[in-house]
Design a protein around this motif. Structure first.
Motif, mmCIF file in Angstrom:
data_model
loop_
_atom_site.group_PDB
_atom_site.id
_atom_site.type_symbol
_atom_site.label_atom_id
_atom_site.label_comp_id
_atom_site.label_asym_id
_atom_site.label_seq_id
_atom_site.Cartn_x
_atom_site.Cartn_y
_atom_site.Cartn_z
ATOM 1 N N HIS A 1 1.655 -1.705 -9.543
ATOM 2 C CA HIS A 1 2.145 -0.408 -9.077
ATOM 3 C C HIS A 1 2.883 0.354 -10.181
ATOM 4 O O HIS A 1 2.667 1.557 -10.385
ATOM 5 N N TYR B 1 0.414 1.825 -12.896
ATOM 6 C CA TYR B 1 -0.758 2.564 -12.435
ATOM 7 C C TYR B 1 -0.956 3.875 -13.207
ATOM 8 O O TYR B 1 -2.037 4.151 -13.734
ATOM 9 N N LEU C 1 -3.880 -2.439 -4.168
ATOM 10 C CA LEU C 1 -2.571 -2.098 -4.720
ATOM 11 C C LEU C 1 -1.456 -2.894 -4.036
ATOM 12 O O LEU C 1 -1.514 -3.159 -2.835
ATOM 13 N N SER D 1 2.602 -3.199 -2.866
ATOM 14 C CA SER D 1 3.830 -2.468 -2.537
ATOM 15 C C SER D 1 4.548 -3.315 -1.502
ATOM 16 O O SER D 1 4.081 -3.463 -0.378
ATOM 17 N N ASP E 1 3.974 1.400 2.185
ATOM 18 C CA ASP E 1 2.627 1.566 1.662
ATOM 19 C C ASP E 1 2.644 2.014 0.196
ATOM 20 O O ASP E 1 3.607 2.643 -0.264
ATOM 21 N N PRO E 2 1.580 1.711 -0.554
ATOM 22 C CA PRO E 2 1.481 2.196 -1.940
ATOM 23 C C PRO E 2 1.530 3.714 -1.984
ATOM 24 O O PRO E 2 0.980 4.394 -1.105
ATOM 25 N N THR E 3 2.176 4.251 -3.007
ATOM 26 C CA THR E 3 2.312 5.708 -3.127
ATOM 27 C C THR E 3 1.599 6.278 -4.350
ATOM 28 O O THR E 3 1.381 7.483 -4.429
ATOM 29 N N TYR F 1 -6.293 3.753 -1.424
ATOM 30 C CA TYR F 1 -6.477 2.321 -1.659
ATOM 31 C C TYR F 1 -7.211 1.694 -0.469
ATOM 32 O O TYR F 1 -7.222 2.233 0.646
ATOM 33 N N HIS G 1 -4.098 -3.639 0.577
ATOM 34 C CA HIS G 1 -2.669 -3.515 0.278
ATOM 35 C C HIS G 1 -2.037 -4.901 0.283
ATOM 36 O O HIS G 1 -2.009 -5.589 1.302
ATOM 37 N N TYR H 1 1.143 -6.652 0.566
ATOM 38 C CA TYR H 1 2.412 -6.147 1.085
ATOM 39 C C TYR H 1 3.571 -7.136 0.998
ATOM 40 O O TYR H 1 4.721 -6.768 1.285
#
Length: 287
Positions: A125, A128, A143, A145, A157-159, A164, A167, A169
């Motif tokens: 992350h 990126y 990704l 997160s 969640d990934p930002t 994506y 995830h 998590y």
């Protein structure tokens, strides 16, 4: 439930049958760059495949040039191909060359040509935006997160890219069958699970079907996969008899397969082979 594992999850600490009851898919690390091969990837892949769990593979990317990236792809493919994984992933978490965008694209193209399979990418992350990889060229984007990293999904969640597909998590997940922590992953909803595991139902049967008994004339390791580097389940002493249901000429030996009480399989080398026929007397008696 989708988990990803590596050599950090030691086979001796895993009850594969118990763990398999709680997961839908597993992604197994094969290598950390081309120079380092994961110690237990063969055992992980074979045990989960024996239990019917769709298995994918990933490689930590460490190429230092375009050619080195291509070589990593070739090495990754050679190590993983015997297991016919349903998906290949590149794990990009460190800067190993200046042109990471170009280098990773060379890796992807090389692997894609070799495998004719789906190839996805996992990107750290915090790196990126710096790497600016051509993620649109991959078949899926994975990704991480974690948020508070509590072991369960907390809505963090990934930002860095909202498009994506997978995830990661938490790295603190726990399931029965393994006493340590695990990486947990969830689908974003953009692609169904069978997009990643679609090939699982067509995995080929191992070896050639053939039932019988083999009595050992010498002590031999019983292993979790048909490879001398796979985990040993123990050394069977001279005079032991193994019931088998299939055999194959692989990795320089003639292997037989034993179905175990927990539904998994074990493998025993019975003599040397050139890949097609025996090259020496068998290490026991077949009946």
């Amino acid at each position: 439930m989708i988990i990803d594992i590596s050599e950090w999850q030691h086979p001796d600490q895993i009850d594969y049958a118990q763990l398999a009851k709680q997961i839908d898919h597993v992604i197994v690390r094969v290598q950390y760059g081309s120079a380092y091969c994961d110690k237990y990837y063969q055992t992980h892949l074979q045990r989960f495949q024996d239990l019917g769990i769709p298995t994918a593979v990933y490689a930590w990317v460490r190429g230092t040039s375009h050619e080195d990236m291509a070589q990593e792809a070739r090495t990754f493919y050679e190590r993983a191909k015997v297991f016919q994984p349903c998906f290949y992933w590149l794990d990009v978490e460190e800067q190993s060359m200046i042109d990471m965008r170009g280098g990773v694209e060379v890796y992807r193209q090389t692997l894609k040509k070799l495998t004719n399979q789906k190839v996805g990418v996992y990107v750290a992350h915090h790196l990126y935006r710096q790497f600016n990889l051509a993620v649109e060229q991959f078949d899926a984007l994975w990704l991480p997160s974690y948020g508070q990293n509590t072991g369960s999904y907390q809505g963090s969640d990934p930002t860095v890219n909202k498009h994506y597909d997978l995830h990661q998590y938490t790295s603190n997940g726990r399931l029965s069958g393994y006493n340590g922590v695990l990486d947990f992953n969830r689908l974003s909803g953009k692609k169904a699970l069978n997009y990643f595991t679609g090939k699982a139902g067509n995995l080929p049967t191992w070896g050639i079907a053939g039932k019988g008994y083999f009595t050992l004339a010498t002590a031999i390791h019983l292993r979790t996969a048909p490879n001398t580097s796979a985990q040993s389940l123990g050394i069977l002493p001279t005079g032991s008899t193994v019931q088998y249901d299939a055999f194959a000429h692989e990795q320089g030996y003639v292997w037989i397969r034993q179905k175990r009480h927990d539904g998994t399989y074990a493998y025993l080398a019975t003599g040397k082979s050139d890949g097609k026929k025996r090259t020496d007397a068998s290490w026991g008696i077949f009946n």
